[in-house]
Design a protein around this motif. Structure first.
Motif, PDB file in Angstrom:
ATOM      1  N   TYR A   1     -35.755  12.203  -8.364  1.00  0.00           N
ATOM      2  CA  TYR A   1     -34.840  12.079  -9.005  1.00  0.00           C
ATOM      3  C   TYR A   1     -34.538  10.857  -9.543  1.00  0.00           C
ATOM      4  O   TYR A   1     -33.543  10.469  -8.796  1.00  0.00           O
ATOM      5  CB  TYR A   1     -33.915  13.461  -9.765  1.00  0.00           C
ATOM      6  CG  TYR A   1     -34.784  14.638  -9.777  1.00  0.00           C
ATOM      7  CD1 TYR A   1     -35.979  15.398 -10.237  1.00  0.00           C
ATOM      8  CD2 TYR A   1     -34.397  15.618  -8.567  1.00  0.00           C
ATOM      9  CE1 TYR A   1     -36.291  15.821 -10.353  1.00  0.00           C
ATOM     10  CE2 TYR A   1     -35.497  16.535  -8.547  1.00  0.00           C
ATOM     11  CZ  TYR A   1     -36.324  17.466  -9.038  1.00  0.00           C
ATOM     12  OH  TYR A   1     -37.025  18.224  -8.897  1.00  0.00           O
ATOM     13  N   PRO A   2     -34.438  10.119 -11.075  1.00  0.00           N
ATOM     14  CA  PRO A   2     -35.282  10.617 -11.776  1.00  0.00           C
ATOM     15  C   PRO A   2     -36.778  10.350 -11.770  1.00  0.00           C
ATOM     16  O   PRO A   2     -37.227  10.881 -12.510  1.00  0.00           O
ATOM     17  CB  PRO A   2     -34.511  10.406 -13.451  1.00  0.00           C
ATOM     18  CG  PRO A   2     -33.754   9.136 -12.459  1.00  0.00           C
ATOM     19  CD  PRO A   2     -33.236   9.116 -11.178  1.00  0.00           C
TER      20      PRO A   2
ATOM     21  N   SER B   1     -37.306  12.723 -14.841  1.00  0.00           N
ATOM     22  CA  SER B   1     -36.896  13.621 -15.273  1.00  0.00           C
ATOM     23  C   SER B   1     -35.553  14.394 -14.302  1.00  0.00           C
ATOM     24  O   SER B   1     -34.652  13.812 -13.692  1.00  0.00           O
ATOM     25  CB  SER B   1     -37.888  14.755 -13.870  1.00  0.00           C
ATOM     26  OG  SER B   1     -38.926  15.373 -13.755  1.00  0.00           O
ATOM     27  N   ARG B   2     -34.439  15.620 -15.455  1.00  0.00           N
ATOM     28  CA  ARG B   2     -33.852  15.807 -14.895  1.00  0.00           C
ATOM     29  C   ARG B   2     -33.429  16.220 -13.633  1.00  0.00           C
ATOM     30  O   ARG B   2     -34.912  16.433 -13.132  1.00  0.00           O
ATOM     31  CB  ARG B   2     -33.010  16.138 -16.202  1.00  0.00           C
ATOM     32  CG  ARG B   2     -33.154  16.080 -17.804  1.00  0.00           C
ATOM     33  CD  ARG B   2     -32.389  16.745 -18.626  1.00  0.00           C
ATOM     34  NE  ARG B   2     -33.616  18.438 -18.277  1.00  0.00           N
ATOM     35  CZ  ARG B   2     -32.870  18.919 -19.651  1.00  0.00           C
ATOM     36  NH1 ARG B   2     -31.895  19.165 -20.214  1.00  0.00           N
ATOM     37  NH2 ARG B   2     -33.986  20.075 -19.619  1.00  0.00           N
ATOM     38  N   ASP B   3     -32.485  15.980 -13.152  1.00  0.00           N
ATOM     39  CA  ASP B   3     -32.073  17.277 -11.552  1.00  0.00           C
ATOM     40  C   ASP B   3     -32.484  18.627 -11.692  1.00  0.00           C
ATOM     41  O   ASP B   3     -32.266  19.002 -12.638  1.00  0.00           O
ATOM     42  CB  ASP B   3     -30.841  16.909 -11.388  1.00  0.00           C
ATOM     43  CG  ASP B   3     -30.421  15.487 -10.349  1.00  0.00           C
ATOM     44  OD1 ASP B   3     -30.984  14.147 -10.742  1.00  0.00           O
ATOM     45  OD2 ASP B   3     -29.128  15.116 -10.724  1.00  0.00           O
ATOM     46  N   TYR B   4     -33.236  18.796 -10.649  1.00  0.00           N
ATOM     47  CA  TYR B   4     -33.647  20.330 -10.388  1.00  0.00           C
ATOM     48  C   TYR B   4     -32.628  21.292 -10.674  1.00  0.00           C
ATOM     49  O   TYR B   4     -31.492  21.113  -9.738  1.00  0.00           O
ATOM     50  CB  TYR B   4     -34.474  20.599  -9.003  1.00  0.00           C
ATOM     51  CG  TYR B   4     -34.790  21.608  -9.318  1.00  0.00           C
ATOM     52  CD1 TYR B   4     -35.844  22.315  -9.049  1.00  0.00           C
ATOM     53  CD2 TYR B   4     -33.851  22.562  -7.925  1.00  0.00           C
ATOM     54  CE1 TYR B   4     -36.524  23.541  -9.010  1.00  0.00           C
ATOM     55  CE2 TYR B   4     -34.587  24.332  -7.714  1.00  0.00           C
ATOM     56  CZ  TYR B   4     -35.771  23.831  -8.366  1.00  0.00           C
ATOM     57  OH  TYR B   4     -36.336  25.658  -8.522  1.00  0.00           O
TER      58      TYR B   4
ATOM     59  N   GLU C   1     -34.969  20.367 -14.474  1.00  0.00           N
ATOM     60  CA  GLU C   1     -36.574  20.089 -15.279  1.00  0.00           C
ATOM     61  C   GLU C   1     -37.524  20.962 -14.903  1.00  0.00           C
ATOM     62  O   GLU C   1     -38.398  21.041 -15.746  1.00  0.00           O
ATOM     63  CB  GLU C   1     -37.231  19.520 -13.436  1.00  0.00           C
ATOM     64  CG  GLU C   1     -38.394  18.834 -13.145  1.00  0.00           C
ATOM     65  CD  GLU C   1     -38.914  18.365 -11.919  1.00  0.00           C
ATOM     66  OE1 GLU C   1     -40.260  17.625 -12.371  1.00  0.00           O
ATOM     67  OE2 GLU C   1     -38.595  18.774 -10.980  1.00  0.00           O
TER      68      GLU C   1
ATOM     69  N   PRO D   1     -41.045  14.231  -6.577  1.00  0.00           N
ATOM     70  CA  PRO D   1     -39.510  13.897  -7.632  1.00  0.00           C
ATOM     71  C   PRO D   1     -38.814  13.386  -6.137  1.00  0.00           C
ATOM     72  O   PRO D   1     -38.141  13.886  -5.564  1.00  0.00           O
ATOM     73  CB  PRO D   1     -39.391  14.956  -8.125  1.00  0.00           C
ATOM     74  CG  PRO D   1     -39.719  16.057  -7.680  1.00  0.00           C
ATOM     75  CD  PRO D   1     -40.887  15.543  -6.862  1.00  0.00           C
TER      76      PRO D   1
ATOM     77  N   SER E   1     -44.509  16.313 -14.451  1.00  0.00           N
ATOM     78  CA  SER E   1     -44.175  15.676 -15.550  1.00  0.00           C
ATOM     79  C   SER E   1     -44.985  16.557 -17.597  1.00  0.00           C
ATOM     80  O   SER E   1     -43.908  16.476 -18.663  1.00  0.00           O
ATOM     81  CB  SER E   1     -44.052  14.237 -15.509  1.00  0.00           C
ATOM     82  OG  SER E   1     -45.296  13.861 -15.562  1.00  0.00           O
TER      83      SER E   1
ATOM     84  N   HIS F   1     -40.344   9.529 -10.020  1.00  0.00           N
ATOM     85  CA  HIS F   1     -41.086  10.300  -9.444  1.00  0.00           C
ATOM     86  C   HIS F   1     -42.104   9.529  -8.293  1.00  0.00           C
ATOM     87  O   HIS F   1     -42.905   8.912  -9.463  1.00  0.00           O
ATOM     88  CB  HIS F   1     -42.199  10.502 -10.502  1.00  0.00           C
ATOM     89  CG  HIS F   1     -41.984  11.474 -11.420  1.00  0.00           C
ATOM     90  ND1 HIS F   1     -42.414  11.583 -12.977  1.00  0.00           N
ATOM     91  CD2 HIS F   1     -40.649  12.777 -11.933  1.00  0.00           C
ATOM     92  CE1 HIS F   1     -41.287  12.556 -13.818  1.00  0.00           C
ATOM     93  NE2 HIS F   1     -40.855  13.047 -12.881  1.00  0.00           N
TER      94      HIS F   1
END
Length: 392
Positions: A310-311, A212-215, A218, A308, A268, A313
């Motif tokens: 990041y990146p 995941s891209r950073d919050y 996401e 998460p 995800s 999980h």
């Protein structure tokens, strides 16, 4: 002897007046009772006719006699069981892309007969129109190891959705299937894509999983920031299937679906379902927003074992944050015009409620308490996904 003054004796007049008033009051009460009953019957007749006309339109009848026969068939099951003594006159009319039908019945009165009114005529009308819009369906499926014992039924449910839509619709339908556990596998064929962040050293060993891209990136698919590739033993064994209208390809892919990874991270799967419906990278097979009906079916137990960091999980400490991330993703997806159906499989009461909130409406949220309910839920969704709708 006292003489009677008949001009002043009003007892007889009062009795006559009371009799007249009583008749009026009984008549008024009768009007109210009979009209309430007639209103109830009218609503029931409208619902029965709506269902019958929808069924006839969904069956793509070609003549008015076929339409009438099918409408009568459904009316017999939905109407006669409830009102066996009320005959209904049905008059269908077949249009180019719709079916219209009138239905009339006579409702006997209970109290209005005092006023000489023996029955009330009820008339309703319904039109069902078959839309020719393009439909894009993304099925986001939890295929973690907990689904292994139900995998055969899950495959049957997915295949039933495809088969129902393929056999009943004349619209252009495309399907994407997004299996997820901890991660989504986007396929090693994408290792050189510009939207993927991967080092040259990892390209050879990469098995297709992405993090995941950073919050808060996401939560969305519209930003151009690259998506991180991951090398991990928790990689989902089944790649996602981008939108395709090739039914044989979809069916073959579903047949090959596996379930082997123990843990789960719901967010995800959901965000890749949204991306699969988009016309933007990383997958651009979708039509521009507003040019197709975009449907997302989300199967989950509503529970993430990991959260998460990041990146990746891989944090049990942040697992509790996963549902709030999913909730935000649902809000964003619905704002983009995506219709969301949720299927809560063997979920807790709290997670069922969260998934109802995620769905487009409570009517788009289904609960499957056991494996057998999966088939029922997906069959109901497939039926709703028919583009036949009531236009009047």
């Amino acid at each position: 002897m006292r003489r009677r003054n008949f001009t002043q004796n009003t007892s007889g007049s009062v009795a006559v007046i009371l009799g007249m008033v009583a008749t009026v009051m009984i008549g008024a009460a009768g009007v109210a009772v009979d009209f309430v009953n007639a209103s109830y019957i009218r609503t029931s007749l409208q619902h029965a006719l709506d269902s019958a006309v929808l069924a006839a339109s969904s069956s793509h009848v070609e003549t008015e006699s076929e339409a009438e026969a099918l409408i009568h068939k459904y009316m017999d099951s939905n109407w006669k069981q409830k009102f066996p003594t009320l005959a209904v006159d049905i008059k269908p009319k077949l249009g180019k892309d719709n079916i219209t039908s009138d239905a009339t019945t006579q409702v006997p009165t209970m109290l209005m007969g005092i006023l000489g009114i023996k029955d009330i005529a009820i008339h309703v009308s319904s039109t069902a129109t078959a839309s020719q819009n393009t439909i894009e369906v993304a099925m986001v499926i939890d295929n973690s190891a907990s689904m292994r014992s139900n995998l055969a039924l899950l495959k049957s449910s997915l295949l039933a959705v495809v088969d129902t839509l393929d056999s009943s619709l004349s619209s252009d339908v495309s399907y994407a299937v997004v299996p997820y556990s901890v991660y989504v596998n986007v396929g090693t064929s994408n290792r050189n894509k510009s939207w993927l962040s991967i080092s040259d050293a990892d390209k050879k060993s990469w098995t297709g999983c992405v993090g995941s891209r950073d919050y808060p990136l996401e939560l969305e698919d519209s930003d151009s920031a690259a998506i991180p590739a991951l090398t991990t033993s928790l990689c989902n064994p089944s790649e996602l299937l981008p939108l395709t209208s090739k039914v044989s390809e979809v069916e073959s892919w579903i047949d090959d679906l596996e379930a082997s990874v123990d843990d789960t991270y719901m967010a995800s799967g959901l965000i890749w379902g949204v991306r699969a419906l988009s016309e933007r990278d990383p997958f651009d097979e979708g039509t521009p927003d507003g040019e197709a009906q975009k449907i997302l079916i989300f199967l989950t137990d509503g529970y993430s074992t990991l959260g998460p960091s990041y990146p990746k999980h891989e944090s049990e400490d942040t697992a509790g944050d996963a549902m709030s991330i999913v909730s935000a993703q649902c809000t964003n997806a619905k704002a983009q015009g995506i219709t969301i159906y949720t299927v809560a499989f063997d979920a807790s009461a709290d997670n069922e409620e969260a998934l109802r909130d995620c769905a487009t409406s409570t009517g788009h949220a289904y609960v499957a308490d056991g494996a057998g309910d999966l088939v029922t839920a997906f069959a109901a969704i497939a039926t709703k996904l028919s583009t036949v709708y009531l236009s009047q």
